[in-house]
Motif scaffolding. Structure first.
Motif, PDB file in Angstrom:
ATOM      1  N   TYR A  38       0.850  -1.314   0.080  1.00  0.00           N
ATOM      2  CA  TYR A  38       0.083   0.039   0.173  1.00  0.00           C
ATOM      3  C   TYR A  38       0.817   1.223  -0.008  1.00  0.00           C
ATOM      4  O   TYR A  38       0.503   2.180  -0.452  1.00  0.00           O
ATOM      5  CB  TYR A  38      -0.892   0.022   1.168  1.00  0.00           C
ATOM      6  CG  TYR A  38      -2.031  -1.018   1.146  1.00  0.00           C
ATOM      7  CD1 TYR A  38      -3.164  -0.756   0.512  1.00  0.00           C
ATOM      8  CD2 TYR A  38      -1.848  -2.148   1.753  1.00  0.00           C
ATOM      9  CE1 TYR A  38      -4.022  -1.642   0.358  1.00  0.00           C
ATOM     10  CE2 TYR A  38      -2.653  -3.114   1.875  1.00  0.00           C
ATOM     11  CZ  TYR A  38      -3.972  -2.973   0.979  1.00  0.00           C
ATOM     12  OH  TYR A  38      -4.790  -3.924   0.785  1.00  0.00           O
ATOM     13  N   PHE A  39       1.815   1.029   0.420  1.00  0.00           N
ATOM     14  CA  PHE A  39       2.927   2.324   0.644  1.00  0.00           C
ATOM     15  C   PHE A  39       4.320   2.224  -0.458  1.00  0.00           C
ATOM     16  O   PHE A  39       4.930   1.539  -0.414  1.00  0.00           O
ATOM     17  CB  PHE A  39       3.471   2.542   2.089  1.00  0.00           C
ATOM     18  CG  PHE A  39       4.164   3.729   2.296  1.00  0.00           C
ATOM     19  CD1 PHE A  39       3.619   4.988   2.249  1.00  0.00           C
ATOM     20  CD2 PHE A  39       5.408   3.921   2.196  1.00  0.00           C
ATOM     21  CE1 PHE A  39       4.170   6.178   2.416  1.00  0.00           C
ATOM     22  CE2 PHE A  39       6.120   4.903   2.391  1.00  0.00           C
ATOM     23  CZ  PHE A  39       5.506   6.331   2.559  1.00  0.00           C
ATOM     24  N   ASP A  40       3.850   3.328  -1.188  1.00  0.00           N
ATOM     25  CA  ASP A  40       5.045   3.532  -2.193  1.00  0.00           C
ATOM     26  C   ASP A  40       5.321   4.991  -2.044  1.00  0.00           C
ATOM     27  O   ASP A  40       4.618   5.799  -2.372  1.00  0.00           O
ATOM     28  CB  ASP A  40       4.876   2.931  -3.423  1.00  0.00           C
ATOM     29  CG  ASP A  40       5.846   3.076  -4.520  1.00  0.00           C
ATOM     30  OD1 ASP A  40       6.610   3.742  -4.371  1.00  0.00           O
ATOM     31  OD2 ASP A  40       5.730   2.784  -5.516  1.00  0.00           O
ATOM     32  N   HIS A  41       6.856   5.303  -1.769  1.00  0.00           N
ATOM     33  CA  HIS A  41       7.065   6.746  -1.680  1.00  0.00           C
ATOM     34  C   HIS A  41       6.811   7.589  -2.959  1.00  0.00           C
ATOM     35  O   HIS A  41       6.797   8.683  -2.745  1.00  0.00           O
ATOM     36  CB  HIS A  41       8.366   6.896  -0.950  1.00  0.00           C
ATOM     37  CG  HIS A  41       9.641   6.861  -1.802  1.00  0.00           C
ATOM     38  ND1 HIS A  41      10.091   5.670  -2.213  1.00  0.00           N
ATOM     39  CD2 HIS A  41      10.361   7.706  -2.497  1.00  0.00           C
ATOM     40  CE1 HIS A  41      10.889   5.575  -2.957  1.00  0.00           C
ATOM     41  NE2 HIS A  41      11.015   6.905  -3.376  1.00  0.00           N
ATOM     42  N   ARG A  42       6.858   6.892  -4.044  1.00  0.00           N
ATOM     43  CA  ARG A  42       6.774   7.418  -5.262  1.00  0.00           C
ATOM     44  C   ARG A  42       5.258   8.011  -5.530  1.00  0.00           C
ATOM     45  O   ARG A  42       5.224   8.927  -6.340  1.00  0.00           O
ATOM     46  CB  ARG A  42       7.153   6.720  -6.433  1.00  0.00           C
ATOM     47  CG  ARG A  42       8.591   6.209  -6.517  1.00  0.00           C
ATOM     48  CD  ARG A  42       9.055   5.236  -7.373  1.00  0.00           C
ATOM     49  NE  ARG A  42       8.293   4.046  -6.880  1.00  0.00           N
ATOM     50  CZ  ARG A  42       8.699   2.865  -7.349  1.00  0.00           C
ATOM     51  NH1 ARG A  42       9.608   2.662  -8.006  1.00  0.00           N
ATOM     52  NH2 ARG A  42       7.983   1.489  -6.794  1.00  0.00           N
ATOM     53  N   GLN A  43       4.556   7.486  -4.583  1.00  0.00           N
ATOM     54  CA  GLN A  43       2.998   7.901  -4.843  1.00  0.00           C
ATOM     55  C   GLN A  43       2.497   9.047  -4.040  1.00  0.00           C
ATOM     56  O   GLN A  43       1.694   9.856  -4.194  1.00  0.00           O
ATOM     57  CB  GLN A  43       1.979   6.693  -4.268  1.00  0.00           C
ATOM     58  CG  GLN A  43       1.985   5.593  -5.373  1.00  0.00           C
ATOM     59  CD  GLN A  43       1.335   4.462  -4.708  1.00  0.00           C
ATOM     60  OE1 GLN A  43       0.720   4.379  -3.735  1.00  0.00           O
ATOM     61  NE2 GLN A  43       0.982   3.269  -5.692  1.00  0.00           N
ATOM     62  N   VAL A  44       3.770   9.226  -2.900  1.00  0.00           N
ATOM     63  CA  VAL A  44       3.747  10.710  -2.207  1.00  0.00           C
ATOM     64  C   VAL A  44       4.292  11.503  -2.809  1.00  0.00           C
ATOM     65  O   VAL A  44       5.467  11.509  -3.275  1.00  0.00           O
ATOM     66  CB  VAL A  44       4.211  10.292  -0.806  1.00  0.00           C
ATOM     67  CG1 VAL A  44       4.144  11.391   0.239  1.00  0.00           C
ATOM     68  CG2 VAL A  44       3.347   9.123  -0.049  1.00  0.00           C
ATOM     69  N   SER A  45       3.671  12.543  -3.108  1.00  0.00           N
ATOM     70  CA  SER A  45       4.254  13.573  -3.755  1.00  0.00           C
ATOM     71  C   SER A  45       4.904  14.437  -2.833  1.00  0.00           C
ATOM     72  O   SER A  45       4.846  15.072  -2.116  1.00  0.00           O
ATOM     73  CB  SER A  45       2.976  14.766  -4.308  1.00  0.00           C
ATOM     74  OG  SER A  45       3.573  15.893  -4.877  1.00  0.00           O
ATOM     75  N   ILE A  46       6.439  14.224  -3.032  1.00  0.00           N
ATOM     76  CA  ILE A  46       7.494  14.983  -2.118  1.00  0.00           C
ATOM     77  C   ILE A  46       7.069  16.533  -2.420  1.00  0.00           C
ATOM     78  O   ILE A  46       7.217  17.192  -1.154  1.00  0.00           O
ATOM     79  CB  ILE A  46       8.854  14.734  -3.020  1.00  0.00           C
ATOM     80  CG1 ILE A  46       9.126  13.228  -2.682  1.00  0.00           C
ATOM     81  CG2 ILE A  46       9.720  15.427  -1.960  1.00  0.00           C
ATOM     82  CD1 ILE A  46       9.020  12.626  -1.420  1.00  0.00           C
TER      83      ILE A  46
END
Length: 102
Positions: free
Chosen positions: A15-23
């Motif tokens: 469920y967690f992929d840092h690429r899906q979190v907009s830096i």
């Protein structure tokens, strides 16, 4: 399961992929919300948790105690935020690996 490790109903890594979190969006939120005395790791974790629908309160508390991001004061804020998000990703991946071994 270790006492320090949160109880997960399912593996978080899927469920967690840092690429899906907009830096960029996290950095913008930090800029507008951050007080000088606020811990950057805590601030980024709070923003990521707000943007996520899968992080539970025990997960957030466990992440807060386990996060160890290399945040250089000389780095640009965006790089500092990226380092914290990557530390969150690595911690969650470690949890997933531990759960797969159980």
């Amino acid at each position: 399961m270790s006492q320090k490790q949160p109880c997960h109903r399912q593996l978080l890594g899927s469920y967690f992929d840092h690429r899906q979190v907009s830096i960029e969006s996290v950095t913008a939120a930090v800029r507008t919300q951050r007080a000088p005395e606020t811990n950057l790791e805590a601030q980024v974790l709070r923003i990521v948790a707000q943007k996520s629908d899968w992080l539970t309160t025990p997960d957030i508390l466990a992440l807060r105690t386990q996060l160890d991001a290399d945040v250089s004061e000389q780095a640009r804020l965006q790089q500092q935020v990226r380092n914290v998000v990557e530390a969150i990703t690595e911690t969650v991946a470690t949890w997933d690996q531990q759960e797969m071994r159980l």
